[in-house]
Write an enzyme that holds these catalytic residues in place. Structure first.
Site, PDB file in Angstrom:
ATOM      1  N   HIS A  71       0.520  -0.816  -0.004  1.00 31.39           N
ATOM      2  CA  HIS A  71      -0.311  -0.159  -0.211  1.00 31.39           C
ATOM      3  C   HIS A  71       0.896   1.753   0.017  1.00 31.39           C
ATOM      4  O   HIS A  71       2.406   1.261  -0.070  1.00 31.39           O
ATOM      5  CB  HIS A  71      -0.856   0.308   1.141  1.00 31.39           C
ATOM      6  CG  HIS A  71      -2.066  -0.911   0.919  1.00 31.39           C
ATOM      7  ND1 HIS A  71      -2.865  -0.769   0.124  1.00 31.39           N
ATOM      8  CD2 HIS A  71      -2.732  -2.199   2.029  1.00 31.39           C
ATOM      9  CE1 HIS A  71      -3.782  -1.719  -0.100  1.00 31.39           C
ATOM     10  NE2 HIS A  71      -3.566  -2.977   1.087  1.00 31.39           N
ATOM     11  N   ASP A  75      -0.175   6.511  -3.820  1.00 32.49           N
ATOM     12  CA  ASP A  75      -1.498   6.748  -4.192  1.00 32.49           C
ATOM     13  C   ASP A  75      -2.204   7.404  -5.486  1.00 32.49           C
ATOM     14  O   ASP A  75      -1.712   7.222  -6.099  1.00 32.49           O
ATOM     15  CB  ASP A  75      -3.047   6.682  -3.434  1.00 32.49           C
ATOM     16  CG  ASP A  75      -2.583   4.923  -2.630  1.00 32.49           C
ATOM     17  OD1 ASP A  75      -1.779   3.917  -3.161  1.00 32.49           O
ATOM     18  OD2 ASP A  75      -3.635   4.877  -1.756  1.00 32.49           O
TER      19      ASP A  75
END
Length: 411
Positions: free
Chosen positions: A144, A174
């Site tokens: 992540h 992200d």
């Protein structure tokens, strides 16, 4: 097929118009995080974006992603069903861009990888979003945002002096290093597509994008201008004229007085004697300056300081929460935020001179447009009913329990 030719007019949720990307047709294989963000940006700017959702309606953390789904049409397909794969390949023939965010190799196993798609449409821009990239020792590893920015050195640079690294939400990996990089890569490939008629595979990796975000910091470090560890440098809160101070009410102001004239305005606003202050460019003097500034800022509330510095060149601003930000006169004047019911959303950006402000379409119910998209792909009424009855497709399905809270995966 050229980038903007050979496809139907844009059918975004708010209708066609003169947006910059009107006429560009995008096929998005549903995922989470950076790929949907890039597709949101494309849709905001006018690209007709068809989102292929799971036929069972399940999507991890779906309620967190509604804003990222705005402005799309939604078709629900089971990509493990061969008939659904054939539908995707039919849609590929009518689209300019395909976006997927699976782990490397997953799209190929499903039958919708670059080779299979380019056999149907050689001019297709095939855009891939991953954390680690398509190749490399970690390509198949899970991860992540926090993992990607940790490995690239970004996380190590963020945090207080003497303290641990502080995750900057999931903004840098992200969305900045991932979704923005993918968005820019798609636009560059589309420009080439318009010029040459050829397609291209875009390999956007969060680790590559976050490394790019470090460009200036790496250069400063290499030239000796970033000598200290975390929290001890010019732009990481180490400098007393580029950091955050607590006010009397426990809220904060941000100070960005880098240039000499801005620093002078800061000192005047704090009612300090500049002749009694040490050289600010000598790091050994920073704690003395920080103590003097902190003592002054602690005398008034955040909003009192914001009012005191309004209209000056001191580069002092209040630290606002999102609700406060949406009510700030400047951001209200620009329409920087929008409301969707009780939710606060960002408005599309950037702005275009002479054009009306861009207004995004709503996020669709999963499968809301399945029938019409299948019909546009060339399916007959009988074929559509067969796809629906077989489970290869589904129409108008709400995700059960908001999509569930199963751990998200890029596979």
């Amino acid at each position: 097929m050229s980038a903007f030719g050979g496809c139907s007019p844009a059918k975004s949720a708010e209708g066609s118009g003169t947006k910059p990307l009107s006429g560009l047709r995008v096929l998005e294989l549903a995922g989470i995080g950076p790929a949907p963000f890039a597709c949101m940006l494309l849709a905001d700017l006018g690209a007709e974006t068809i989102r292929v959702e799971r036929a069972d309606g399940v999507r991890p953390f779906a309620e967190w992603h509604r804003v990222l789904d705005r402005g799309r049409r939604s078709v629900a397909l089971d990509l493990k069903h061969p008939d659904a794969v054939r539908v995707v390949l039919r849609l590929v023939q009518q689209c300019d861009v395909l976006v997927e965010g699976f782990r490397p190799g997953v799209a190929e196993r499903l039958g919708v990888g670059p080779r299979q798609c380019h056999e149907r449409n050689a001019s297709l821009v095939y855009a891939r979003m991953t954390g680690w990239g398509q190749q490399g020792p970690l390509a198949q590893a899970p991860g992540h945002d926090i993992n990607y920015i940790a490995l690239t050195g970004v996380l190590d640079a963020i945090g207080p002096f003497g303290g641990p690294p502080v995750p900057p939400l999931n903004l840098l990996g992200d969305f900045a290093g991932g979704g923005m990089l993918l968005f820019g890569g798609i636009l560059a490939a589309v420009l080439e597509q318009r010029r040459t008629g050829r397609g291209r595979v875009v390999d956007a990796a969060i680790v590559d994008g976050t490394a790019l975000l470090m460009s200036m910091l790496l250069d400063m470090s290499g030239s000796g201008q970033w000598p200290s560890g975390r929290g001890g440098n010019l732009l990481d809160g180490g400098a007393p004229f580029y950091c955050v101070y607590a006010c009397r009410d426990g809220r904060y102001v941000a100070v960005g007085a880098l240039e000499d004239r801005f620093f002078s305005a800061l000192v005047r606003g704090l009612e300090l004697d500049p002749d009694r202050l040490p050289d600010r460019w000598e790091p050994d003097n920073w704690e003395v300056l920080r103590s003097a500034f902190a003592e002054r800022f602690a005398r008034r509330t955040r909003d009192e300081w914001a009012a005191a510095f309004a209209g000056t060149d001191a580069c002092v601003t209040p630290v606002l929460n999102p609700e406060e930000a949406a009510s700030h006169p400047h951001l209200r004047a620009r329409g920087t935020f929008l409301r969707d019911g009780g939710s606060l959303h960002p408005a599309p950006a950037p702005r275009y001179d002479g054009a009306e402000p861009l207004r995004p379409g709503p996020a669709p119910v999963v499968g809301r447009h399945t029938r019409e998209v299948l019909a546009e792909s060339g399916c007959s009424g009988r074929e559509i009913e067969r796809l629906l009855s077989s489970g290869a497709a589904r129409a108008g399905c709400e995700p059960p329990n908001g999509g569930g809270r199963a751990a998200p995966s890029r596979s």
